[in-house]
Design a protein around this motif. Structure first.
Motif, PDB file in Angstrom:
ATOM      1  N   CYS A  92      58.851  36.214  35.983  1.00 45.57           N
ATOM      2  CA  CYS A  92      58.848  35.000  35.156  1.00 45.57           C
ATOM      3  C   CYS A  92      60.061  34.121  35.479  1.00 45.57           C
ATOM      4  O   CYS A  92      59.939  32.891  35.592  1.00 45.57           O
ATOM      5  N   MET A  93      61.219  34.729  35.611  1.00 44.59           N
ATOM      6  CA  MET A  93      62.426  33.971  35.920  1.00 44.59           C
ATOM      7  C   MET A  93      62.329  33.305  37.287  1.00 44.59           C
ATOM      8  O   MET A  93      62.887  32.231  37.507  1.00 44.59           O
ATOM      9  N   ALA A  94      61.614  33.929  38.204  1.00 46.37           N
ATOM     10  CA  ALA A  94      61.498  33.380  39.553  1.00 46.37           C
ATOM     11  C   ALA A  94      60.450  32.284  39.659  1.00 46.37           C
ATOM     12  O   ALA A  94      60.468  31.502  40.619  1.00 46.37           O
ATOM     13  N   THR A  95      59.549  32.199  38.695  1.00 46.90           N
ATOM     14  CA  THR A  95      58.437  31.250  38.797  1.00 46.90           C
ATOM     15  C   THR A  95      58.401  30.220  37.680  1.00 46.90           C
ATOM     16  O   THR A  95      57.527  29.337  37.688  1.00 46.90           O
ATOM     17  N   GLY A  96      59.299  30.316  36.700  1.00 48.21           N
ATOM     18  CA  GLY A  96      59.283  29.372  35.593  1.00 48.21           C
ATOM     19  C   GLY A  96      58.132  29.627  34.641  1.00 48.21           C
ATOM     20  O   GLY A  96      57.684  28.708  33.955  1.00 48.21           O
ATOM     21  N   CYS A  97      57.643  30.865  34.602  1.00 47.37           N
ATOM     22  CA  CYS A  97      56.537  31.230  33.718  1.00 47.37           C
ATOM     23  C   CYS A  97      57.038  32.006  32.507  1.00 47.37           C
ATOM     24  O   CYS A  97      58.209  32.312  32.383  1.00 47.37           O
ATOM     25  N   ARG A  98      56.113  32.328  31.636  1.00 50.33           N
ATOM     26  CA  ARG A  98      56.336  33.243  30.523  1.00 50.33           C
ATOM     27  C   ARG A  98      55.214  34.280  30.586  1.00 50.33           C
ATOM     28  O   ARG A  98      54.226  34.094  31.288  1.00 50.33           O
ATOM     29  N   CYS A  99      55.352  35.380  29.846  1.00 49.79           N
ATOM     30  CA  CYS A  99      54.304  36.391  29.892  1.00 49.79           C
ATOM     31  C   CYS A  99      54.263  37.201  28.604  1.00 49.79           C
ATOM     32  O   CYS A  99      55.204  37.136  27.798  1.00 49.79           O
ATOM     33  N   TRP A 100      53.189  37.934  28.420  1.00 49.45           N
ATOM     34  CA  TRP A 100      53.102  38.898  27.322  1.00 49.45           C
ATOM     35  C   TRP A 100      52.227  40.067  27.779  1.00 49.45           C
ATOM     36  O   TRP A 100      51.424  39.954  28.709  1.00 49.45           O
ATOM     37  N   PHE A 101      52.420  41.199  27.116  1.00 48.06           N
ATOM     38  CA  PHE A 101      51.618  42.386  27.382  1.00 48.06           C
ATOM     39  C   PHE A 101      50.496  42.468  26.353  1.00 48.06           C
ATOM     40  O   PHE A 101      50.720  42.252  25.162  1.00 48.06           O
ATOM     41  N   GLY A 102      49.304  42.769  26.825  1.00 44.69           N
ATOM     42  CA  GLY A 102      48.168  42.929  25.937  1.00 44.69           C
ATOM     43  C   GLY A 102      47.393  44.189  26.276  1.00 44.69           C
ATOM     44  O   GLY A 102      47.891  45.093  26.944  1.00 44.69           O
ATOM     45  N   TRP A 103      46.149  44.246  25.817  1.00 39.02           N
ATOM     46  CA  TRP A 103      45.266  45.380  26.069  1.00 39.02           C
ATOM     47  C   TRP A 103      43.901  44.866  26.484  1.00 39.02           C
ATOM     48  O   TRP A 103      43.508  43.758  26.124  1.00 39.02           O
ATOM     49  N   HIS A 104      43.170  45.660  27.242  1.00 35.78           N
ATOM     50  CA  HIS A 104      41.797  45.321  27.580  1.00 35.78           C
ATOM     51  C   HIS A 104      40.974  46.598  27.702  1.00 35.78           C
ATOM     52  O   HIS A 104      41.523  47.692  27.864  1.00 35.78           O
ATOM     53  N   ILE A 105      39.674  46.443  27.612  1.00 36.50           N
ATOM     54  CA  ILE A 105      38.762  47.572  27.749  1.00 36.50           C
ATOM     55  C   ILE A 105      38.364  47.719  29.214  1.00 36.50           C
ATOM     56  O   ILE A 105      37.820  46.790  29.812  1.00 36.50           O
ATOM     57  N   HIS A 106      38.657  48.886  29.770  1.00 37.55           N
ATOM     58  CA  HIS A 106      38.310  49.159  31.177  1.00 37.55           C
ATOM     59  C   HIS A 106      37.106  50.087  31.227  1.00 37.55           C
ATOM     60  O   HIS A 106      37.058  51.099  30.522  1.00 37.55           O
ATOM     61  N   THR A 107      36.137  49.744  32.057  1.00 35.86           N
ATOM     62  CA  THR A 107      34.955  50.579  32.248  1.00 35.86           C
ATOM     63  C   THR A 107      34.964  51.142  33.662  1.00 35.86           C
ATOM     64  O   THR A 107      34.976  50.382  34.636  1.00 35.86           O
ATOM     65  N   SER A 108      34.978  52.459  33.776  1.00 32.22           N
ATOM     66  CA  SER A 108      35.011  53.101  35.084  1.00 32.22           C
ATOM     67  C   SER A 108      33.648  53.031  35.759  1.00 32.22           C
ATOM     68  O   SER A 108      32.656  52.608  35.155  1.00 32.22           O
ATOM     69  N   CYS A 109      33.598  53.447  37.021  1.00 28.12           N
ATOM     70  CA  CYS A 109      32.337  53.429  37.765  1.00 28.12           C
ATOM     71  C   CYS A 109      31.295  54.332  37.110  1.00 28.12           C
ATOM     72  O   CYS A 109      30.094  54.081  37.223  1.00 28.12           O
ATOM     73  N   SER A 110      31.750  55.367  36.413  1.00 32.40           N
ATOM     74  CA  SER A 110      30.828  56.289  35.744  1.00 32.40           C
ATOM     75  C   SER A 110      30.439  55.821  34.349  1.00 32.40           C
ATOM     76  O   SER A 110      29.697  56.503  33.642  1.00 32.40           O
ATOM     77  N   GLY A 111      30.982  54.653  33.927  1.00 37.53           N
ATOM     78  CA  GLY A 111      30.625  54.101  32.631  1.00 37.53           C
ATOM     79  C   GLY A 111      31.537  54.501  31.495  1.00 37.53           C
ATOM     80  O   GLY A 111      31.303  54.115  30.347  1.00 37.53           O
ATOM     81  N   VAL A 112      32.591  55.265  31.802  1.00 39.27           N
ATOM     82  CA  VAL A 112      33.540  55.690  30.771  1.00 39.27           C
ATOM     83  C   VAL A 112      34.481  54.535  30.435  1.00 39.27           C
ATOM     84  O   VAL A 112      35.060  53.911  31.329  1.00 39.27           O
ATOM     85  N   LYS A 113      34.619  54.238  29.139  1.00 39.59           N
ATOM     86  CA  LYS A 113      35.469  53.143  28.702  1.00 39.59           C
ATOM     87  C   LYS A 113      36.818  53.665  28.199  1.00 39.59           C
ATOM     88  O   LYS A 113      36.879  54.721  27.568  1.00 39.59           O
ATOM     89  N   SER A 114      37.866  52.908  28.500  1.00 38.94           N
ATOM     90  CA  SER A 114      39.202  53.271  28.040  1.00 38.94           C
ATOM     91  C   SER A 114      40.002  52.006  27.794  1.00 38.94           C
ATOM     92  O   SER A 114      39.704  50.944  28.344  1.00 38.94           O
ATOM     93  N   VAL A 115      41.031  52.107  26.954  1.00 37.24           N
ATOM     94  CA  VAL A 115      41.897  50.970  26.648  1.00 37.24           C
ATOM     95  C   VAL A 115      43.096  51.000  27.585  1.00 37.24           C
ATOM     96  O   VAL A 115      43.781  52.021  27.698  1.00 37.24           O
ATOM     97  N   ARG A 116      43.342  49.893  28.254  1.00 37.62           N
ATOM     98  CA  ARG A 116      44.435  49.828  29.231  1.00 37.62           C
ATOM     99  C   ARG A 116      45.312  48.597  28.979  1.00 37.62           C
ATOM    100  O   ARG A 116      44.878  47.619  28.381  1.00 37.62           O
TER     101      ARG A 116
END
Length: 259
Positions: A92-116
């Motif tokens: 962020c300091m190198a690009t003049g940006c800001r950021c935040w951490f969040g969560w998303h639902i990931h679905t694997s190739c086998s269809g298993v869902k997890s929060v990442r």
């Protein structure tokens, strides 16, 4: 830096993309047209569109802020490792940006869902896209350098807990070293204000909390691991032609006014 606490519901930005695009074209026509009558009509039409749709010049500036998301983070821990938070901050300091951490639902190739975990960069004039690119390159290099360092440790008899802590110490040192490669780019005061307003609008109805950071634990050999990380990070190349001042040249387009 913030993290988005899990909450129900999504979000929709209030600006109408097509309307704003038309307003921008009219404003450009009004400022570039050599015929004063045509220029006046274009500006008047743009203003009527803004009034009709409840848009203000500030909202048009907010619309210039873009977001880029990394959904493939090295860690998905509830407590963000200090080296991961620091790496995001450095980018962020190198690009003049800001950021935040969040969560998303990931679905694997086998269809298993997890929060990442996810990492969201936001900034003006395409800077978020540059930030995501730099972060992705650095994260990949950090992972490779850490694997190489750990491979050397595994040749000796070391407790797993000590091994993990040395890895974290190496990563924290690495991030400190990579900052020697990049240069700081501070957004203007006007941009900072607009970025704060955009973030508040982006997360209307959500809860923003401070990031819960976990620092690397102390262990035998931690200082040597940190120094080794610093040396490796200092020697990192972001990309051919995208380091130091050259990276800054690609992100400093525009200023306080974004119309």
């Amino acid at each position: 830096m913030f993290t988005v606490l899990p909450a129900a519901g999504g979000y929709t930005m209030s600006e109408n993309t097509k309307v704003i695009a038309r307003i921008r074209r009219l404003m450009a026509l009004g400022t570039r047209n050599s015929n004063p009558h045509e220029a006046a009509r274009a500006v008047a039409l743009a203003q009527r569109l803004m009034q009709r749709h409840g848009l203000t010049p500030d909202m048009l500036s907010l619309h210039d802020i873009q977001e880029s998301v990394c959904q493939n983070l090295t860690s998905n821990a509830e407590k963000v490792p200090a080296w991961l938070s620091s790496l995001a901050t450095v980018v962020c300091m190198a690009t003049g940006c800001r950021c935040w951490f969040g969560w998303h639902i990931h679905t694997s190739c086998s269809g298993v869902k997890s929060v990442r975990r996810s990492l969201h960069f936001y900034g003006f004039s395409g800077r978020a896209e540059v930030a995501l690119y730099i972060y992705t390159v650095l994260q990949r290099q950090l992972r490779a350098d850490t694997d190489g360092q750990i491979a050397g440790y595994r040749k000796r008899r070391i407790l797993k807990n000590t091994l993990r802590r040395r890895a974290d110490q190496f990563r924290e040192g690495w991030v400190s070293g990579v900052w020697q490669v990049l240069q700081s780019f501070a957004p203007s005061e006007c941009e900072n204000s607009m970025l704060q307003r955009w973030l508040a609008q982006r997360h209307t109805g959500d809860t923003l909390g401070n990031v819960n950071v976990r620092a690397a634990g102390k262990c035998r050999g931690d200082r040597a691991a940190r120094v080794a990380g610093w040396l490796a990070g200092r020697d990192t190349e972001v990309h051919q032609g995208l380091t130091g001042a050259q990276a800054q040249q690609q992100i400093t387009a525009g200023g306080c006014t974004h119309e």
